[in-house]
Design a protein around this motif. Structure first.
Motif, PDB file in Angstrom:
ATOM      1  N   GLY A  92       0.860  -1.383   0.120  1.00 56.40           N
ATOM      2  CA  GLY A  92      -0.211   0.247  -0.367  1.00 56.40           C
ATOM      3  C   GLY A  92       0.421   1.379   0.007  1.00 56.40           C
ATOM      4  O   GLY A  92       0.760   2.029  -0.799  1.00 56.40           O
ATOM      5  N   GLY A 156      -4.141  -4.108  -0.802  1.00 59.21           N
ATOM      6  CA  GLY A 156      -2.371  -3.766  -0.908  1.00 59.21           C
ATOM      7  C   GLY A 156      -3.097  -2.847  -1.814  1.00 59.21           C
ATOM      8  O   GLY A 156      -2.380  -1.196  -1.189  1.00 59.21           O
ATOM      9  N   LEU A 159      -5.197  -0.351   0.869  1.00 56.33           N
ATOM     10  CA  LEU A 159      -4.718   0.278   1.214  1.00 56.33           C
ATOM     11  C   LEU A 159      -3.907   1.556   0.788  1.00 56.33           C
ATOM     12  O   LEU A 159      -3.404   2.720   1.093  1.00 56.33           O
ATOM     13  CB  LEU A 159      -3.465  -0.705   2.029  1.00 56.33           C
ATOM     14  CG  LEU A 159      -4.418  -1.125   2.797  1.00 56.33           C
ATOM     15  CD1 LEU A 159      -3.338  -2.669   4.029  1.00 56.33           C
ATOM     16  CD2 LEU A 159      -4.943  -0.941   4.184  1.00 56.33           C
ATOM     17  N   ALA A 160      -3.372   1.243  -0.028  1.00 56.91           N
ATOM     18  CA  ALA A 160      -3.057   2.575  -0.948  1.00 56.91           C
ATOM     19  C   ALA A 160      -3.637   3.900  -1.525  1.00 56.91           C
ATOM     20  O   ALA A 160      -3.584   5.231  -1.490  1.00 56.91           O
ATOM     21  CB  ALA A 160      -2.263   1.938  -2.461  1.00 56.91           C
TER      22      ALA A 160
END
Length: 296
Positions: A92, A156, A159-160
């Motif tokens: 992320g 991921g 979250l990014a």
């Protein structure tokens, strides 16, 4: 003062009444702020105290080397969840950092007051305040359903998306604090705008930009809702391809805390304490970076 003139007495007493009222209002506000602060400190202290007392009970050498146990099993640890959280958070932040820094640089250095920049800021503010569960649903529709399985890659990316607006806002704010004289000095030497940004502006704002990245890292470290729709969980070690469920601390805590098994509940408390300590450490590091005069 004329003792026979009642109007003069009123005029003389009026300023005293105004000042006295202001003193009373000031004291009431101070007491109110103090009471509110004490209430917040007591509530927060109670939560932290309960978390420490319950979380320490589950700490053992096996906690950091063994995977999560099955339902009703004794022993076990949260090593797979810790490793999974590190991998998801790393994905992320690696994806979000270049996007956030470049976007913030465009808003501060190139776009500034343009209509496109205003639109980007508006969308960034919306994304910054968007519920994380909606982001999880978006990534679920975008990646999980087409791939037919949960994956660490989807987690991921979710979250990014959460971390990017934090980095964008911090980067823009820090770059705007850089004095214009530094940019003018670089331009006077014949350097193009790109070189001025790389060698002067970014370097002057490096402490603030790094702080924004650390705050974004702390922001996504404990996210649960988006991972429920993307990475889910796994009671064993995840695949090197990150396909299928990937164990992670937030979802593990959520599932184990609601379970009827005492061992799982104990592991949930330990995982919650570990995440809290990690986020606290990241916040302390961010503050130290801000206060470090050499970094500025």
């Amino acid at each position: 003062m004329d003792a026979t003139n009642p109007l003069s007495d009123v005029r003389a007493a009026a300023p005293i009444r105004v000042r006295s009222g202001r003193r009373i209002a000031d004291r009431v506000l101070r007491v109110s702020c103090l009471v509110a602060t004490l209430i917040g400190a007591v509530v927060l202290g109670s939560i932290l105290l309960m978390l420490i007392l319950e979380g320490v009970k589950g700490f053992s050498p096996g906690l950091f080397v063994e995977p999560t146990p099955g339902p009703g099993s004794d022993g076990g640890g949260i090593a797979n969840a810790i490793l999974g959280s590190l991998v998801l958070t790393l994905i992320g932040i690696v994806v979000a950092t270049p996007i956030g820094v470049m976007a913030g640089t465009y808003l501060a250095e190139y776009g500034r007051t343009s209509k496109l920049a205003d639109l980007i800021r508006f969308l960034n503010d919306i994304l910054l305040s968007a519920p994380s569960i909606l982001i999880g649903l978006f990534v679920y529709t975008l990646m999980v359903r087409p791939m037919g399985t949960y994956s660490g890659w989807a987690g991921g990316v979710a979250l990014a998306i959460i971390a990017t607006p934090v980095i964008v806002r911090t980067t823009e704010d820090m770059l705007r604090l850089v004095p214009g004289s530094l940019r003018e000095a670089g331009a006077a030497l014949g350097a193009p705008p790109s070189r001025v940004i790389l060698s002067v502006t970014w370097r002057a704002a490096s402490a603030g930009i790094v702080t924004g990245i650390i705050l974004a890292l702390a922001r996504i470290a404990g996210e649960t809702a988006p991972l429920l729709f993307t990475a889910l969980n796994n009671n064993s070690w995840f695949s090197p391809t990150l396909m299928g469920g990937v164990a992670n601390l937030p979802v593990m805590i959520y599932q184990f805390a609601l379970s009827p098994y005492p061992n799982w509940q104990s592991l949930a408390w330990s995982g919650a304490l570990l995440i809290t300590v990690t986020i606290l450490a990241l916040s302390v590091v961010a503050r130290l970076v801000i206060k470090n005069p050499k970094a500025r």
